[in-house]
Motif scaffolding. Structure first.
Motif, PDB file in Angstrom:
ATOM      1  N   THR A  88       0.829  -1.214   0.000  1.00  0.00           N
ATOM      2  CA  THR A  88       0.000   0.000   0.000  1.00  0.00           C
ATOM      3  C   THR A  88       0.860   1.260   0.000  1.00  0.00           C
ATOM      4  OG1 THR A  88      -1.777  -1.142   1.195  1.00  0.00           O
ATOM      5  CG2 THR A  88      -1.773   1.261   1.265  1.00  0.00           C
ATOM      6  N   VAL A  89       1.903   1.258   0.808  1.00  0.00           N
ATOM      7  CA  VAL A  89       2.783   2.434   0.895  1.00  0.00           C
ATOM      8  C   VAL A  89       3.495   2.659  -0.438  1.00  0.00           C
ATOM      9  CG1 VAL A  89       4.853   3.379   1.999  1.00  0.00           C
ATOM     10  CG2 VAL A  89       3.101   2.257   3.386  1.00  0.00           C
ATOM     11  N   VAL A  90       4.036   1.596  -1.019  1.00  0.00           N
ATOM     12  CA  VAL A  90       4.761   1.720  -2.288  1.00  0.00           C
ATOM     13  C   VAL A  90       3.813   2.161  -3.407  1.00  0.00           C
ATOM     14  CG1 VAL A  90       6.058   0.472  -4.049  1.00  0.00           C
ATOM     15  CG2 VAL A  90       6.535   0.051  -1.638  1.00  0.00           C
ATOM     16  N   ALA A  91       2.633   1.525  -3.475  1.00  0.00           N
ATOM     17  CA  ALA A  91       1.675   1.869  -4.532  1.00  0.00           C
ATOM     18  C   ALA A  91       1.172   3.306  -4.378  1.00  0.00           C
ATOM     19  CB  ALA A  91       0.502   0.895  -4.505  1.00  0.00           C
ATOM     20  N   THR A  92       0.909   3.725  -3.149  1.00  0.00           N
ATOM     21  CA  THR A  92       0.456   5.097  -2.907  1.00  0.00           C
ATOM     22  C   THR A  92       1.522   6.099  -3.321  1.00  0.00           C
ATOM     23  OG1 THR A  92      -0.924   4.375  -1.063  1.00  0.00           O
ATOM     24  CG2 THR A  92      -0.375   6.712  -1.162  1.00  0.00           C
ATOM     25  N   GLY A  93       2.761   5.796  -2.979  1.00  0.00           N
ATOM     26  CA  GLY A  93       3.863   6.679  -3.377  1.00  0.00           C
ATOM     27  C   GLY A  93       3.973   6.797  -4.889  1.00  0.00           C
ATOM     28  N   ALA A  94       3.819   5.682  -5.585  1.00  0.00           N
ATOM     29  CA  ALA A  94       3.911   5.697  -7.048  1.00  0.00           C
ATOM     30  C   ALA A  94       2.780   6.518  -7.668  1.00  0.00           C
ATOM     31  CB  ALA A  94       3.881   4.262  -7.589  1.00  0.00           C
ATOM     32  N   VAL A  95       1.557   6.324  -7.164  1.00  0.00           N
ATOM     33  CA  VAL A  95       0.407   7.054  -7.706  1.00  0.00           C
ATOM     34  C   VAL A  95       0.528   8.549  -7.413  1.00  0.00           C
ATOM     35  CG1 VAL A  95      -2.096   7.353  -7.580  1.00  0.00           C
ATOM     36  CG2 VAL A  95      -1.123   5.054  -7.604  1.00  0.00           C
ATOM     37  N   LEU A  96       0.928   8.906  -6.188  1.00  0.00           N
ATOM     38  CA  LEU A  96       1.090  10.326  -5.840  1.00  0.00           C
ATOM     39  C   LEU A  96       2.160  10.988  -6.705  1.00  0.00           C
ATOM     40  CD1 LEU A  96       0.901  10.359  -1.924  1.00  0.00           C
ATOM     41  CD2 LEU A  96      -0.816  11.168  -3.543  1.00  0.00           C
ATOM     42  N   THR A  97       3.247  10.264  -6.970  1.00  0.00           N
ATOM     43  CA  THR A  97       4.310  10.808  -7.818  1.00  0.00           C
ATOM     44  C   THR A  97       3.783  11.092  -9.221  1.00  0.00           C
ATOM     45  OG1 THR A  97       6.037   9.665  -6.565  1.00  0.00           O
ATOM     46  CG2 THR A  97       6.575  10.336  -8.809  1.00  0.00           C
ATOM     47  N   LEU A  98       3.076  10.111  -9.798  1.00  0.00           N
ATOM     48  CA  LEU A  98       2.534  10.291 -11.142  1.00  0.00           C
ATOM     49  C   LEU A  98       1.497  11.412 -11.163  1.00  0.00           C
ATOM     50  CD1 LEU A  98       2.137   6.551 -12.231  1.00  0.00           C
ATOM     51  CD2 LEU A  98       3.863   8.191 -13.004  1.00  0.00           C
ATOM     52  N   ALA A  99       0.657  11.479 -10.138  1.00  0.00           N
ATOM     53  CA  ALA A  99      -0.383  12.517 -10.086  1.00  0.00           C
ATOM     54  C   ALA A  99       0.235  13.910  -9.972  1.00  0.00           C
ATOM     55  CB  ALA A  99      -1.317  12.253  -8.910  1.00  0.00           C
ATOM     56  N   SER A 100       1.293  14.051  -9.152  1.00  0.00           N
ATOM     57  CA  SER A 100       1.931  15.370  -8.999  1.00  0.00           C
ATOM     58  C   SER A 100       2.627  15.788 -10.286  1.00  0.00           C
ATOM     59  CB  SER A 100       2.929  15.338  -7.837  1.00  0.00           C
ATOM     60  OG  SER A 100       3.992  14.433  -8.090  1.00  0.00           O
ATOM     61  N   VAL A 101       3.252  14.836 -10.976  1.00  0.00           N
ATOM     62  CA  VAL A 101       3.885  15.156 -12.264  1.00  0.00           C
ATOM     63  C   VAL A 101       2.816  15.525 -13.293  1.00  0.00           C
ATOM     64  CG1 VAL A 101       5.237  14.213 -14.176  1.00  0.00           C
ATOM     65  CG2 VAL A 101       5.913  13.722 -11.819  1.00  0.00           C
ATOM     66  N   GLY A 102       1.682  14.788 -13.273  1.00  0.00           N
ATOM     67  CA  GLY A 102       0.584  15.121 -14.170  1.00  0.00           C
ATOM     68  C   GLY A 102       0.017  16.503 -13.909  1.00  0.00           C
ATOM     69  N   LEU A 103      -0.104  16.864 -12.633  1.00  0.00           N
ATOM     70  CA  LEU A 103      -0.590  18.202 -12.274  1.00  0.00           C
ATOM     71  C   LEU A 103       0.386  19.275 -12.739  1.00  0.00           C
ATOM     72  CD1 LEU A 103      -2.855  19.728 -10.733  1.00  0.00           C
ATOM     73  CD2 LEU A 103      -1.403  19.595  -8.699  1.00  0.00           C
ATOM     74  N   LEU A 104       1.680  19.001 -12.583  1.00  0.00           N
ATOM     75  CA  LEU A 104       2.702  19.949 -13.037  1.00  0.00           C
ATOM     76  C   LEU A 104       2.624  20.132 -14.548  1.00  0.00           C
ATOM     77  CD1 LEU A 104       5.215  21.647 -12.220  1.00  0.00           C
ATOM     78  CD2 LEU A 104       6.597  19.624 -12.719  1.00  0.00           C
ATOM     79  N   ALA A 105       2.393  19.030 -15.280  1.00  0.00           N
ATOM     80  CA  ALA A 105       2.309  19.105 -16.741  1.00  0.00           C
ATOM     81  C   ALA A 105       1.110  19.936 -17.198  1.00  0.00           C
ATOM     82  CB  ALA A 105       2.232  17.692 -17.326  1.00  0.00           C
TER      83      ALA A 105
END
Length: 632
Positions: free
Chosen positions: A31-48
């Protein structure tokens, strides 16, 4: 867009609940690893997607979002008040009860409820979301193997990891909510959630010293929460709105409103552990290292500087702005001086953190495009370098059983990978062309247009920080013995260290383009132009890419020059002609063999913590009173 924003806030909440209620370690780790991966992708998507105008959030699970935040506000205050009763702290009880009374009066009597877009995102927000989601996630992943070994060391019969990861992951959602908030009431709610999370994490080990320091953190941040409520009420009484974007667009609107913003800045000071509130963050060093890394790099203290920066347009060109700059510069100088007398690695990093936060707040007070550029660059690069160093200290402490830098002397011979990454992390904090020094250069350049005393404090503080950082890096240098065993690390320890170390270097190389694409459009009148990998302004030029090329060539030459060191006979140090026949000793009194030892100077007579702290605290209190009094 709204779904992406809610994902950044609500996913960590859902993941935290899974970590707490599903007691399987395998599920928790996944759960921790998957949450970290999703948050990373979401923050990069928001930045884009880039900056966006304030947007409304209608309902969550069929409940009005504003009503839900109001209910949770009072529930949260009740929880904090309960812990005040449990630990018999009159300060926590008093500050929390005052918040509840004022908030009730504001919500149910004074406030004319109107539809306010709940979330907004400018470049400051995008940078903060990126730091929280990427750096924070890597710290949470690092904590998986770290906490396993931590609990084995404590010989716990029952694991406390479910509660630990509940608050660690929840912290990320609270921080994303805080920086995305456009409604002051939403910002206040998330502000208080970070207070509770930090309290629970600092006191995690449940030792006497952990409990004592967590209680101190709670009452100091409860004071900050009270200041936030007072500031929010004063700002609303003058502007008639809770819409942060509208408040910022209107600028300063009279003494009452500016005073309210001053109280919001005071709340930011407590959260950012500015002098005289630094003791709660220093006490937080008793917590497990992932907590320290999270508090110092991407969550708690960054919430404080964010509040001060967020409201900067609302106090530009006022006495309050000058007061904020002076208070920040004083904290920078005071904590840089206090750090010189420390040998505890975590404490050195703590003082360095508070000092750099003071520098960011000083930039917010200077309040020019150049200063705001420096502040955001410092937020980004400081978060990366400081998270790396905290994780390195935690790794070293578990390996050698100490966090004292004297015990790290010659560490490269035992832990070459960790020592090298630590040294790189230290160098990114103090040398050109890395991003932290770039931010400091911008800050000092910006201060040249404000106040000579601020310039002097920033210059002196910068010099002092180099002293203890260089001292630490030098202590770890040494020779690697031939045939020495290679260093072994868990994958989830090694991977975050490597990624953050690589990010510290790569982001520094890319700093001109980060400025050009992310900050220049936000500033309007951009203070820099980018030319051949350099940042050029009317004040001067900071060469980035050419210096990195020179640094790379120098590194290759040094590696080649040292390639034959394994075949070189290691000689004992020359001790002024008094070497004895036994290696590592010298001829001492009565012609006896005395062991040779090396150690750093800490100048305790000048920089003793016990002597300087009361003086610095008294001066800081006077400056804050002057800042708020001048706003009136």
């Amino acid at each position: 867009m709204s779904n992406l924003l809610l994902l950044l806030i609500l996913l960590p909440v859902a993941a935290a609940l899974v970590c707490y209620f599903v007691r399987s370690s395998a599920v928790r780790n996944l759960t921790v690893v998957a949450t970290g991966a999703v948050l990373t992708l979401a923050s990069v998507g928001l930045l884009a997607q880039g900056a966006f105008e304030p947007i409304a959030v209608g309902s969550i699970l069929g409940i009005s979002s504003d009503f839900l935040v109001t209910v949770l506000d009072f529930a949260l205050l009740a929880v904090i008040f309960f812990y005040g009763l449990k630990h018999k702290s009159l300060l926590i009880q008093g500050f929390t009860l005052a918040q509840a009374v004022l908030l009730a009066w504001f919500e149910f009597i004074s406030l004319k409820h109107e539809a306010v877009p709940a979330l907004m995102g400018d470049q400051l927000t995008l940078v903060m979301v990126l730091v929280i989601s990427v750096i924070g996630s890597l710290i949470c992943i690092f904590a998986i193997p770290y906490m396993k070994e931590h609990e084995e060391h404590l010989h716990l019969k029952k694991s406390r990891q479910p509660r630990f990861f509940f608050f660690l992951v929840l912290f990320l959602g609270a921080m994303n909510g805080l920086v995305l908030s456009n409604n002051i009431l939403w910002m206040y709610f998330f502000f208080e959630v970070t207070t509770l999370c930090s309290f629970m994490l600092i006191g995690h080990d449940a030792t006497e010293i952990a409990t004592k320091n967590s209680v101190r953190a709670l009452w100091m941040n409860a004071l900050g929460g009270l200041a936030f409520v007072i500031g929010m009420m004063l700002v609303y009484s003058e502007t008639g709105t809770l819409n942060i974007a509208a408040i910022l667009a209107a600028g300063p609107q009279g003494a009452l409103m500016v005073t309210g913003v001053g109280f919001l800045c005071l709340a930011g000071f407590t959260k950012a552990a500015q002098v005289p509130f630094q003791s709660w963050l220093l006490g937080a060093m008793v917590a497990p290292t992932p907590v320290s890394a999270l508090l110092h790099s991407s969550t708690m203290v960054k919430a404080g500087v964010f509040v001060v920066l967020r409201f900067a347009p609302a106090y530009v060109d006022t006495f309050l702005s000058t007061g904020v700059a002076v208070c920040g510069a004083f904290t920078f100088l005071a904590c840089a001086a206090l750090g010189i007398g420390q040998s505890n690695g975590k404490k050195i990093l703590a003082y360095s953190t508070v000092a750099n936060l003071g520098l960011i707040i000083c930039c917010a007070g200077i309040n020019t495009p150049l200063a705001l550029t420096a502040a955001i660059m410092l937020i980004l690069f400081h978060a990366v370098s400081k998270s790396l160093l905290f994780l390195c200290v935690g790794t070293i402490e578990q390996a050698i059983g100490s966090r004292d830098i004297e015990d790290m002397r010659g560490l490269y011979a035992k832990l070459p990978r960790t020592a090298l990454i630590t040294i790189i992390g230290i160098l990114t904090m103090m040398l050109p062309p890395f991003g932290v020094l770039l931010g400091k250069w911008m800050a000092i350049e910006a201060s040249a247009d404000s106040n000579i005393f601020i310039v002097i404090m920033l210059a002196m503080g910068s010099a002092m920080m180099v002293v203890y950082l260089a001292r630490w890096a030098g202590s770890m240098m040494g020779s690697r013995e031939e045939g020495a065993k290679s260093e072994s690390q868990a994958l989830l320890i090694r991977l975050p260290l490597f990624i953050i170390c690589l990010a510290a270097v790569a982001l520094s190389v890319a700093s001109p383009w980060i400025y050009n694409s992310l900050l220049a459009p936000w500033l309007g009148s951009a203070p820099f132009t980018v030319g051949f990998g350099s940042l050029e302004s009317a004040h001067g030029t900071f060469v980035v890419v050419p210096l990195f090329l020179v640094l790379g060539l120098g590194l290759l030459y040094a590696v080649k020059a040292a390639s034959g060191y394994r075949k070189t006979r290691i000689m004992p140090p020359y001790l002024g002609g008094a070497n004895s026949s036994v290696d590592g000793t010298y001829v001492g009194p009565m012609n006896g063999d005395v062991p040779f030892s090396a150690g750093n100077m800490y100048l305790g007579e000048l920089f003793a913590e016990g002597k300087l702290t009361p003086i610095c605290n008294a001066l800081a209190v006077a400056l804050i009173v002057l800042m708020l009094g001048g706003a009136l």
